[in-house]
Write a protein that holds these residues in place. Sequence first.
Motif, short mmCIF file in Angstrom:
data_model
loop_
_atom_site.label_atom_id
_atom_site.label_comp_id
_atom_site.label_asym_id
_atom_site.label_seq_id
_atom_site.Cartn_x
_atom_site.Cartn_y
_atom_site.Cartn_z
N MET A 294 0.85 -1.19 0.00
CA MET A 294 0.00 0.00 0.00
C MET A 294 0.88 1.24 0.00
N ARG A 295 0.59 2.16 -0.92
CA ARG A 295 1.34 3.41 -1.05
C ARG A 295 0.40 4.57 -0.71
N THR B 252 -6.20 2.98 -8.10
CA THR B 252 -5.05 3.79 -7.73
C THR B 252 -5.33 5.27 -8.01
N VAL B 253 -4.46 6.12 -7.50
CA VAL B 253 -4.60 7.57 -7.61
C VAL B 253 -3.27 8.15 -8.08
N GLY C 237 -0.21 6.33 -6.19
CA GLY C 237 -0.41 5.70 -4.90
C GLY C 237 -1.74 4.98 -4.83
N ASP C 238 -1.95 4.32 -3.70
CA ASP C 238 -3.22 3.63 -3.45
C ASP C 238 -4.18 4.47 -2.63
N VAL C 239 -3.63 5.45 -1.89
CA VAL C 239 -4.44 6.35 -1.06
C VAL C 239 -3.85 7.75 -1.19
N LEU C 240 -4.72 8.74 -1.33
CA LEU C 240 -4.31 10.14 -1.34
C LEU C 240 -4.97 10.82 -0.14
N VAL C 241 -4.18 11.43 0.74
CA VAL C 241 -4.70 12.09 1.94
C VAL C 241 -4.47 13.59 1.81
N SER D 132 -13.69 6.61 -0.76
CA SER D 132 -12.89 6.36 -1.96
C SER D 132 -11.42 6.32 -1.55
N PRO D 133 -10.49 6.12 -2.47
CA PRO D 133 -9.07 6.16 -2.11
C PRO D 133 -8.57 7.56 -1.76
N VAL D 134 -9.42 8.56 -1.85
CA VAL D 134 -9.08 9.93 -1.48
C VAL D 134 -9.77 10.27 -0.17
N THR D 135 -9.04 10.84 0.77
CA THR D 135 -9.66 11.24 2.04
C THR D 135 -8.99 12.52 2.54
N LEU D 136 -9.52 13.05 3.63
CA LEU D 136 -9.09 14.35 4.14
C LEU D 136 -8.80 14.26 5.63
N LEU D 137 -7.98 15.19 6.10
CA LEU D 137 -7.52 15.16 7.49
C LEU D 137 -7.33 16.58 8.00
#
Length: 443
Positions: free
Chosen positions: A1-2, A138-139, A151-155, A324-329
């Motif tokens: 996982m990236r 992927t993203v 990557g697999d996840v974009l934060v 989705s593979p995109v999330t926020l923080l």
Amino acid sequence: MRVIVIGAGTGGLCLAHGLRRAGIDVTVHERDRTRTGGLQGYRVGISPSGSRALSRCLPPELYSTFLATCARAPRHFSMYTEKFREVLTMDLAERPAPEDNERSVSRMTLRQVLLTGLEDVTHFDRVFTGYDQHPDGTVTAHFADGTTVDGDVLVGADGSNSAVRRQYLPHARLEDAGIVAVGGKVALTPEIRALLPDRAFHGISTVFAPGGQFLILHVMEFPWGRDGTVKTGIGGTDAALIAAWPGLLFDNTRDYVMWGFSAAADKFPADFGDRRGAELLGQVRAMTGSWHPDLRRLFDATEPDTVFRVNIRTSVPVEPWAPSPVTLLGDAIHTMTPGRGIGANTALRDAALLTRELTAVRDGRLDLLTAIGGYETRMREYGYAAVAASKRQMSGADPIHRPVLGRAVLAGMRTGMRLVNRVPALKRRMAASEQSFRLGDDE
């Protein structure tokens, strides 16, 4: 996982440490050009909830360095009138576990601590411009210099003006809280020390004044002196840790008093947004002409180039969205006023929770979208609750800002706080309530 993290702020860097400890591939991309760029403000308060998140994500030796580089902990929380008369003081009890106590740290120093050990995965001068999602899940993140990262996840941990949020949740907006704040920094000299009552010197102090004016004072005494050597008498420091920490080379702070003044936006001149430094300071001095001379001397001693202005904004909560593979923080999804002092701590809580969920994916206990959905559901609950609590504490629509009603509200508040100050049972109850809020109920 990236995992691709956009933004090297408090939450993004804490997340990167947590993921790295979990053996998850992570890179951080920051628009600032250098590791010391882009910081506004001086002190950040780390609540027990925030400290616990740091202890879970940071390597143990780096968490110890965080503790060693904090300013001495506040012993009191006090409220005063603009004439510097005490209204209420509550003692802040020291708890046995280091992570269960309030901490005061320089924003610059905290950033340097959090960057330590991430130098090889943090990329500066990377302005995020957008992302693409692909059929395989992927993203791809795009940057202004023409580079891309897959990557697999974009934060999105890129703050209140999040470019990730603008693309991902374009309907999520910020609203003006109707408050303008001005901050400044005063070197802590013997002359400045003499201006502060003992409880103010050893604690966090607030001033509530007519017209809805508000002031907060923090005294920041650090474990090291101007020559970089460790001082004695401040408490709880580890000389070897500080001496060995490379981030100390980047520290830009010595003992100081930080102040933050705020009032409703309509109390400031129309051109206030164009003012800088000495002009901002001059306006604060003009608005506090009837305040106690010692408070005015603090303003007089402030270096104009340390003074900055902030228009206070707050997130408007949005309905749940499909994971989705995109999330926020952090501020990218729940910007809040500084009214409760929990913005950075909520971002740290996000980082610890998202680390836990993605670790479950690594272990095969959850699929990726279930993990991100679980994170977002919980994050929306406590994040938007924190937004609401902070807005209640700091809003230009509050009756205290009204010309006539405001004075009555202020008088009633002072009367109530003086009563609490004189009745031990009431004071204990109020202190317990505030401590419970600061401890939080995180995982």
